[in-house]
Design a protein around this motif. Structure first.
Motif, PDB file in Angstrom:
ATOM      1  N   GLY A 143      25.529  43.890  16.727  1.00  0.00           N
ATOM      2  CA  GLY A 143      24.565  43.284  15.826  1.00  0.00           C
ATOM      3  C   GLY A 143      24.721  43.775  14.394  1.00  0.00           C
ATOM      4  N   GLY A 144      24.222  42.960  13.460  1.00  0.00           N
ATOM      5  CA  GLY A 144      24.226  43.333  12.052  1.00  0.00           C
ATOM      6  C   GLY A 144      25.557  43.154  11.359  1.00  0.00           C
ATOM      7  N   MET A 145      26.520  42.486  11.999  1.00  0.00           N
ATOM      8  CA  MET A 145      27.834  42.283  11.390  1.00  0.00           C
ATOM      9  C   MET A 145      28.255  40.824  11.523  1.00  0.00           C
ATOM     10  SD  MET A 145      30.173  44.139  14.363  1.00  0.00           S
ATOM     11  CE  MET A 145      31.746  43.692  13.638  1.00  0.00           C
ATOM     12  N   GLU A 146      28.936  40.330  10.499  1.00  0.00           N
ATOM     13  CA  GLU A 146      29.487  38.986  10.577  1.00  0.00           C
ATOM     14  C   GLU A 146      30.769  39.018  11.397  1.00  0.00           C
ATOM     15  OE1 GLU A 146      30.029  37.348   6.687  1.00  0.00           O
ATOM     16  OE2 GLU A 146      27.970  36.565   6.650  1.00  0.00           O
ATOM     17  N   ARG A 147      30.830  38.171  12.396  1.00  0.00           N
ATOM     18  CA  ARG A 147      32.024  38.100  13.238  1.00  0.00           C
ATOM     19  C   ARG A 147      32.629  36.702  13.102  1.00  0.00           C
ATOM     20  NH1 ARG A 147      30.185  40.002  19.035  1.00  0.00           N
ATOM     21  NH2 ARG A 147      28.146  39.187  18.388  1.00  0.00           N
ATOM     22  N   TRP A 148      33.760  36.648  12.443  1.00  0.00           N
ATOM     23  CA  TRP A 148      34.443  35.375  12.212  1.00  0.00           C
ATOM     24  C   TRP A 148      35.449  35.143  13.336  1.00  0.00           C
ATOM     25  CZ3 TRP A 148      33.379  31.705   8.605  1.00  0.00           C
ATOM     26  CH2 TRP A 148      32.515  32.067   7.568  1.00  0.00           C
ATOM     27  N   PHE A 149      34.982  34.539  14.404  1.00  0.00           N
ATOM     28  CA  PHE A 149      35.862  34.235  15.524  1.00  0.00           C
ATOM     29  C   PHE A 149      36.711  33.009  15.204  1.00  0.00           C
ATOM     30  CE2 PHE A 149      32.030  36.100  17.634  1.00  0.00           C
ATOM     31  CZ  PHE A 149      32.625  37.311  17.962  1.00  0.00           C
ATOM     32  N   ALA A 150      37.787  32.860  15.923  1.00  0.00           N
ATOM     33  CA  ALA A 150      38.631  31.674  15.763  1.00  0.00           C
ATOM     34  C   ALA A 150      37.815  30.425  16.081  1.00  0.00           C
ATOM     35  CB  ALA A 150      39.841  31.762  16.685  1.00  0.00           C
ATOM     36  N   PRO A 151      38.012  29.348  15.315  1.00  0.00           N
ATOM     37  CA  PRO A 151      37.238  28.126  15.570  1.00  0.00           C
ATOM     38  C   PRO A 151      37.696  27.419  16.837  1.00  0.00           C
ATOM     39  CG  PRO A 151      38.846  27.743  13.838  1.00  0.00           C
ATOM     40  CD  PRO A 151      38.898  29.215  14.150  1.00  0.00           C
ATOM     41  N   MET A 152      36.787  26.704  17.452  1.00  0.00           N
ATOM     42  CA  MET A 152      37.155  25.855  18.570  1.00  0.00           C
ATOM     43  C   MET A 152      38.099  24.765  18.089  1.00  0.00           C
ATOM     44  SD  MET A 152      33.699  25.407  20.895  1.00  0.00           S
ATOM     45  CE  MET A 152      34.553  24.178  21.877  1.00  0.00           C
ATOM     46  N   LEU A 153      38.931  24.273  18.988  1.00  0.00           N
ATOM     47  CA  LEU A 153      39.903  23.243  18.642  1.00  0.00           C
ATOM     48  C   LEU A 153      39.208  21.920  18.347  1.00  0.00           C
ATOM     49  CD1 LEU A 153      42.591  23.955  21.383  1.00  0.00           C
ATOM     50  CD2 LEU A 153      42.574  24.761  19.012  1.00  0.00           C
ATOM     51  N   GLU A 154      39.701  21.226  17.333  1.00  0.00           N
ATOM     52  CA  GLU A 154      39.137  19.920  16.995  1.00  0.00           C
ATOM     53  C   GLU A 154      39.238  18.963  18.177  1.00  0.00           C
ATOM     54  OE1 GLU A 154      40.796  18.270  13.475  1.00  0.00           O
ATOM     55  OE2 GLU A 154      40.344  20.022  12.226  1.00  0.00           O
ATOM     56  N   SER A 155      40.323  19.058  18.924  1.00  0.00           N
ATOM     57  CA  SER A 155      40.515  18.159  20.057  1.00  0.00           C
ATOM     58  C   SER A 155      39.462  18.377  21.138  1.00  0.00           C
ATOM     59  CB  SER A 155      41.916  18.344  20.648  1.00  0.00           C
ATOM     60  OG  SER A 155      42.115  19.694  21.043  1.00  0.00           O
ATOM     61  N   THR A 156      38.960  19.599  21.258  1.00  0.00           N
ATOM     62  CA  THR A 156      37.902  19.881  22.224  1.00  0.00           C
ATOM     63  C   THR A 156      36.582  19.268  21.771  1.00  0.00           C
ATOM     64  OG1 THR A 156      38.964  21.980  22.794  1.00  0.00           O
ATOM     65  CG2 THR A 156      36.659  21.699  23.447  1.00  0.00           C
ATOM     66  N   CYS A 157      36.233  19.527  20.526  1.00  0.00           N
ATOM     67  CA  CYS A 157      34.935  19.084  20.013  1.00  0.00           C
ATOM     68  C   CYS A 157      34.848  17.570  19.870  1.00  0.00           C
ATOM     69  CB  CYS A 157      34.652  19.760  18.674  1.00  0.00           C
ATOM     70  SG  CYS A 157      34.557  21.563  18.785  1.00  0.00           S
ATOM     71  N   ALA A 158      35.996  16.901  19.866  1.00  0.00           N
ATOM     72  CA  ALA A 158      36.003  15.442  19.749  1.00  0.00           C
ATOM     73  C   ALA A 158      35.858  14.745  21.091  1.00  0.00           C
ATOM     74  CB  ALA A 158      37.302  14.991  19.075  1.00  0.00           C
ATOM     75  N   GLN A 159      35.946  15.491  22.197  1.00  0.00           N
ATOM     76  CA  GLN A 159      35.847  14.880  23.518  1.00  0.00           C
ATOM     77  C   GLN A 159      34.436  14.316  23.742  1.00  0.00           C
ATOM     78  OE1 GLN A 159      38.264  14.523  25.928  1.00  0.00           O
ATOM     79  NE2 GLN A 159      39.736  15.334  24.447  1.00  0.00           N
ATOM     80  N   ALA A 160      34.362  13.135  24.320  1.00  0.00           N
ATOM     81  CA  ALA A 160      33.060  12.520  24.578  1.00  0.00           C
ATOM     82  C   ALA A 160      32.192  13.407  25.459  1.00  0.00           C
ATOM     83  CB  ALA A 160      33.257  11.154  25.227  1.00  0.00           C
ATOM     84  N   VAL A 161      32.794  14.049  26.466  1.00  0.00           N
ATOM     85  CA  VAL A 161      32.012  14.888  27.366  1.00  0.00           C
ATOM     86  C   VAL A 161      31.464  16.104  26.627  1.00  0.00           C
ATOM     87  CG1 VAL A 161      33.956  16.293  28.217  1.00  0.00           C
ATOM     88  CG2 VAL A 161      31.949  15.898  29.673  1.00  0.00           C
ATOM     89  N   TRP A 162      32.199  16.584  25.633  1.00  0.00           N
ATOM     90  CA  TRP A 162      31.705  17.717  24.843  1.00  0.00           C
ATOM     91  C   TRP A 162      30.463  17.324  24.061  1.00  0.00           C
ATOM     92  CZ3 TRP A 162      32.136  22.760  24.788  1.00  0.00           C
ATOM     93  CH2 TRP A 162      31.625  23.448  23.685  1.00  0.00           C
ATOM     94  N   VAL A 163      30.502  16.176  23.430  1.00  0.00           N
ATOM     95  CA  VAL A 163      29.351  15.693  22.664  1.00  0.00           C
ATOM     96  C   VAL A 163      28.153  15.488  23.589  1.00  0.00           C
ATOM     97  CG1 VAL A 163      28.495  13.846  21.178  1.00  0.00           C
ATOM     98  CG2 VAL A 163      30.848  14.657  20.921  1.00  0.00           C
ATOM     99  N   GLN A 164      28.397  14.931  24.778  1.00  0.00           N
ATOM    100  CA  GLN A 164      27.323  14.761  25.760  1.00  0.00           C
ATOM    101  C   GLN A 164      26.691  16.097  26.123  1.00  0.00           C
ATOM    102  OE1 GLN A 164      29.888  12.100  28.470  1.00  0.00           O
ATOM    103  NE2 GLN A 164      27.809  11.678  29.179  1.00  0.00           N
ATOM    104  N   LEU A 165      27.519  17.086  26.359  1.00  0.00           N
ATOM    105  CA  LEU A 165      27.049  18.405  26.770  1.00  0.00           C
ATOM    106  C   LEU A 165      26.168  19.020  25.692  1.00  0.00           C
ATOM    107  CD1 LEU A 165      29.256  21.117  28.430  1.00  0.00           C
ATOM    108  CD2 LEU A 165      27.873  21.697  26.450  1.00  0.00           C
ATOM    109  N   ILE A 166      26.634  19.000  24.452  1.00  0.00           N
ATOM    110  CA  ILE A 166      25.867  19.602  23.363  1.00  0.00           C
ATOM    111  C   ILE A 166      24.565  18.844  23.150  1.00  0.00           C
ATOM    112  CG2 ILE A 166      25.857  20.108  20.887  1.00  0.00           C
ATOM    113  CD1 ILE A 166      27.654  21.967  22.519  1.00  0.00           C
ATOM    114  N   ALA A 167      24.613  17.521  23.178  1.00  0.00           N
ATOM    115  CA  ALA A 167      23.409  16.717  22.964  1.00  0.00           C
ATOM    116  C   ALA A 167      22.372  16.962  24.053  1.00  0.00           C
ATOM    117  CB  ALA A 167      23.780  15.241  22.885  1.00  0.00           C
ATOM    118  N   LYS A 168      22.821  17.074  25.306  1.00  0.00           N
ATOM    119  CA  LYS A 168      21.886  17.264  26.419  1.00  0.00           C
ATOM    120  C   LYS A 168      21.198  18.619  26.332  1.00  0.00           C
ATOM    121  CE  LYS A 168      20.004  16.037  30.361  1.00  0.00           C
ATOM    122  NZ  LYS A 168      19.109  14.862  30.481  1.00  0.00           N
TER     123      LYS A 168
END
Length: 256
Positions: free
Chosen positions: A100-125
C-alpha cells in the motif's frame, strides 16, 4: 502424499445478488458463471492463452519472482464499458500493508483481450451487480479494475496473497479461477470482517467464480507448491474490483 481440499459452496446464478446481500459472498461453478454472464463457457475458456504470456510483477516487496500480471481500468456507465488510459494501481496501507501507499505501474492488458465481446460482457455484468448492491445512484459511473495473475512454483512456492488476509478497499471483488496445473494449495479462505464466521474451499474448475462484498468480508488464498520436485505448477486467476466513488488513488493518495 495426499492433501485435503474442501469443495466450493456453489450457489444459484439466479440468486447472486440475494446471496451477497444475505451472506457477503457468492460462489458459482463455471457453467453457471457463463449463464450469469450471458455467454458460452467456451468464450471464457478462449481467453486462457493470455495467461501464458503475462510479464513478471516487478513490485513484490518480498523479493519473490513467483507472480506475473497485467492490469487494466474501465468505467461503466449505464452498461457502456469504456477502457480508460493506462494508470497505476494504488491502494492505501489500510488495505494492503505490504504494497500500500505506492504507485504500481503493471503491464497493461492486451488490446486484443479487452476488445473481446465476452470481456465487455464480463465487465458490464460485474459493474451492474456492484451498482445494484452498493451505488447510491445507479446512473453514476462504476470504476472497475481488472488484474490477470499467474502464480507459479518455479522457486518451490508461490503466494497468491503475499499481503495476507485482507480487504481491497472497493465495493465488489470478483475472483475467477482461470486454471490451475500441477499444484497443491491455493485454498480460498473467507472471513467476516466483524464477526466469527468463515469458510475455506479450493476452486479447481476453470472459470469458477467467487464474489465478495468487500466491506463485509476478508479474504486470502494460501500458498501453492508443486505436486513434485520435477514439476512446475501454476495458478491463474482474474481479479476484478468495482467501486462507486472513483478509482483508488484518484482522491485517496493523501490517506495512505
Amino acid at each position: 502424499m495426499a492433501y485435503v481440499t474442501f469443495p466450493p459452496p456453489y450457489h444459484s446464478p439466479n440468486r447472486v445478488a440475494e446471496q451477497l446481500r444475505d451472506h457477503g459472498y457468492a460462489v458459482l461453478q463455471p457453467q453457471d458463471v457463463a449463464a450469469w454472464l450471458g455467454c458460452e463457457l467456451g468464450a471464457l475458456l478462449a481467453l486462457n492463452p493470455d495467461w501464458e504470456t503475462l510479464p513478471p510483477d516487478e513490485f513484490l516487496k518480498d523479493g519473490g519472482r513467483y507472480r506475473f500480471r497485467r492490469h487494466a481500468s474501465f468505467t461503466v456507465t449505464e452498461g457502456a464499458v469504456v477502457q480508460v488510459p493506462h494508470r497505476a494501481h494504488w491502494q492505501p496501507v489500510k488495505y494492503n500493508a505490504l504494497h500500500g501507499g505506492m504507485e504500481r505501474w503493471f503491464a497493461p492488458m492486451l488490446e486484443s483481450t479487452c476488445a473481446q465481446a465476452v470481456w465487455v460482457q464480463l465487465i458490464a455484468k460485474l459493474a451492474q451487480l456492484s451498482q445494484q448492491l452498493f451505488a447510491p445512484d445507479a446512473h453514476a459511473p462504476c470504476y472497475v479494475e481488472a488484474h490477470q495473475f499467474r502464480i507459479d512454483t518455479a522457486s518451490g512456492i508461490g503466494r497468491p496473497t503475499p499481503e495476507g488476509a485482507h480487504r481491497d478497499g472497493v465495493d465488489l471483488v470478483a475472483v475467477f479461477l482461470v486454471g490451475r496445473q500441477d499444484i497443491k494449495g491455493g485454498e480460498t479462505r473467507v472471513f467476516e470482517a466483524t464477526g466469527p464466521s468463515g469458510l475455506r474451499f479450493t476452486l479447481t474448475e476453470p472459470w469458477s467464480l467467487m464474489l465478495l462484498d468487500d466491506a463485509r468480508m476478508i479474504h486470502e488464498s494460501t500458498p501453492i507448491q508443486p505436486l513434485s520436485d520435477s514439476e512446475r505448477g501454476a495458478r491463474d486467476t482474474l481479479v476484478v474490483t468495482c467501486r462507486a466513488h472513483g478509482f483508488q488513488g484518484d482522491a485517496d493518495k493523501k490517506v495512505v
